[in-house]
Design a protein around this motif. Structure first.
Motif, mmCIF file in Angstrom:
data_model
loop_
_atom_site.group_PDB
_atom_site.id
_atom_site.type_symbol
_atom_site.label_atom_id
_atom_site.label_comp_id
_atom_site.label_asym_id
_atom_site.label_seq_id
_atom_site.Cartn_x
_atom_site.Cartn_y
_atom_site.Cartn_z
ATOM 1 N N GLY A 1 5.500 10.991 6.561
ATOM 2 C CA GLY A 1 4.235 10.446 7.029
ATOM 3 C C GLY A 1 3.619 9.567 5.950
ATOM 4 N N ILE A 2 2.569 8.840 6.322
ATOM 5 C CA ILE A 2 1.950 7.972 5.319
ATOM 6 C C ILE A 2 1.043 8.793 4.412
ATOM 7 C CG2 ILE A 2 2.118 5.976 6.824
ATOM 8 C CD1 ILE A 2 -0.894 6.061 7.175
ATOM 9 N N SER A 3 0.928 8.344 3.174
ATOM 10 C CA SER A 3 0.076 9.046 2.217
ATOM 11 C C SER A 3 -1.369 8.604 2.404
ATOM 12 C CB SER A 3 0.548 8.768 0.787
ATOM 13 O OG SER A 3 0.348 7.410 0.452
ATOM 14 N N ASN A 4 -2.271 9.247 1.682
ATOM 15 C CA ASN A 4 -3.697 9.002 1.884
ATOM 16 C C ASN A 4 -4.148 7.588 1.545
ATOM 17 O OD1 ASN A 4 -3.188 9.581 -0.825
ATOM 18 N ND2 ASN A 4 -5.278 10.266 -1.174
ATOM 19 N N ASP A 5 -3.441 6.887 0.679
ATOM 20 C CA ASP A 5 -3.899 5.544 0.322
ATOM 21 C C ASP A 5 -2.931 4.428 0.737
ATOM 22 O OD1 ASP A 5 -1.941 6.152 -1.518
ATOM 23 O OD2 ASP A 5 -3.127 5.652 -3.276
ATOM 24 N N GLU A 6 -1.895 4.776 1.477
ATOM 25 C CA GLU A 6 -0.900 3.773 1.847
ATOM 26 C C GLU A 6 -1.460 2.670 2.736
ATOM 27 O OE1 GLU A 6 3.701 4.260 2.474
ATOM 28 O OE2 GLU A 6 2.697 6.138 2.897
ATOM 29 N N GLU A 7 -2.296 3.029 3.692
ATOM 30 C CA GLU A 7 -2.835 2.011 4.591
ATOM 31 C C GLU A 7 -3.685 1.005 3.819
ATOM 32 O OE1 GLU A 7 -5.010 1.572 8.926
ATOM 33 O OE2 GLU A 7 -4.923 3.537 7.983
ATOM 34 N N VAL A 8 -4.529 1.512 2.922
ATOM 35 C CA VAL A 8 -5.372 0.638 2.102
ATOM 36 C C VAL A 8 -4.497 -0.260 1.221
ATOM 37 C CG1 VAL A 8 -7.068 0.660 0.218
ATOM 38 C CG2 VAL A 8 -7.294 2.246 2.116
ATOM 39 N N LEU B 1 -8.847 -2.577 -5.670
ATOM 40 C CA LEU B 1 -7.396 -2.563 -5.806
ATOM 41 C C LEU B 1 -6.871 -3.645 -6.739
ATOM 42 C CD1 LEU B 1 -6.246 -1.586 -2.231
ATOM 43 C CD2 LEU B 1 -6.642 -0.165 -4.220
ATOM 44 N N TYR B 2 -7.661 -4.681 -6.975
ATOM 45 C CA TYR B 2 -7.234 -5.720 -7.914
ATOM 46 C C TYR B 2 -7.038 -5.156 -9.327
ATOM 47 C CZ TYR B 2 -12.086 -5.679 -9.397
ATOM 48 O OH TYR B 2 -13.308 -5.294 -9.867
ATOM 49 N N LEU B 3 -7.592 -3.988 -9.579
ATOM 50 C CA LEU B 3 -7.446 -3.362 -10.890
ATOM 51 C C LEU B 3 -6.077 -2.698 -11.081
ATOM 52 C CD1 LEU B 3 -10.952 -1.638 -11.083
ATOM 53 C CD2 LEU B 3 -10.219 -3.719 -12.263
ATOM 54 N N TYR B 4 -5.351 -2.486 -10.001
ATOM 55 C CA TYR B 4 -4.118 -1.712 -10.061
ATOM 56 C C TYR B 4 -2.844 -2.545 -10.057
ATOM 57 C CZ TYR B 4 -7.080 2.286 -9.189
ATOM 58 O OH TYR B 4 -8.047 3.245 -9.293
ATOM 59 N N GLY B 5 -2.929 -3.787 -9.759
ATOM 60 C CA GLY B 5 -1.720 -4.594 -9.616
ATOM 61 C C GLY B 5 -1.167 -4.420 -8.225
ATOM 62 N N THR C 1 6.488 8.161 -0.811
ATOM 63 C CA THR C 1 5.114 7.904 -0.359
ATOM 64 C C THR C 1 4.108 7.576 -1.454
ATOM 65 O OG1 THR C 1 4.632 10.268 -0.406
ATOM 66 C CG2 THR C 1 5.391 9.343 1.698
ATOM 67 N N HIS C 2 4.483 7.692 -2.690
ATOM 68 C CA HIS C 2 3.551 7.342 -3.767
ATOM 69 C C HIS C 2 3.866 5.918 -4.220
ATOM 70 C CE1 HIS C 2 1.727 11.406 -4.714
ATOM 71 N NE2 HIS C 2 2.464 11.566 -3.644
#
Length: 176
Positions: A32-39, A66-70, A140-141
């Motif tokens: 299943g998708i993880s908690n932040d995958e859709e974002v 999210l621009y902070l994460y690459g 999923t991560h």
């Protein structure tokens, strides 16, 4: 003192990598998708729009933090979604994440073989797959696994540059 032959370790490592590849191929569609995958995927689409607009659509840089994460993984996944529209997007992301993870295991194997020997390299890969934080997160991560794999390759190339000092080849420096 005699050292054990590396040939059995090479065979065992090849078998281990084949089993990991089979595990990936058979199970990537079962998560299943993880908690932040859709974002994250929305962010990837926005990055694709940014590059597609000739760097004028800046909405990716205003979307949450999210621009902070690459966004390299998310950019690749969004491009994959457009290239493979018939594939379920979440399955495609999980396969892509697992392939990043497999590439990270190759880097770990190469580094352990360089620093120790063929047996240590085989054990390093086996231990990664037995560690839930790696094998459990493999699909999923989609921020953590690509980042860890990239860091494993950065460590490999840093080691290569250090070994080739004072004049490492330009190709090695560019890969780093």
């Amino acid at each position: 003192m005699t050292h054990p032959s590396p040939a059995p370790a090479r065979i065992l490592t090849a078998l281990l990598f084949a089993l990991i590849a089979l595990y990936i191929a058979l199970t990537f569609g079962q998560h299943g998708i993880s908690n932040d995958e859709e974002v994250q995927h929305v962010y990837g689409r926005l990055l694709l729009d940014y590059y597609g607009s000739g760097l004028t659509d800046l909405s990716a840089f205003q979307y949450k933090n999210l621009y902070l994460y690459g966004g390299l993984f998310d950019l690749i996944a969004a491009a994959g979604e457009r290239l493979l529209p018939s594939m379920n997007v979440w399955d495609m992301r999980h396969l892509l994440s697992a392939l990043f993870g497999l590439a990270g295991m190759v880097a770990v194997h190469r580094l352990a073989r360089l620093l120790l020997d063929e047996w240590a390299a085989c054990v390093a890969v086996l231990l990664l797959m037995l560690t839930g934080a790696w094998s459990g997160a493999l699909f999923t991560h989609t921020k953590d696994i690509p980042f860890a794999a990239s860091m494993a390759w950065a460590t490999w190339y840093t080691t290569q540059v250090a070994r080739q000092l004072p004049a490492p080849p330009l190709a090695t420096v560019l890969r780093l």
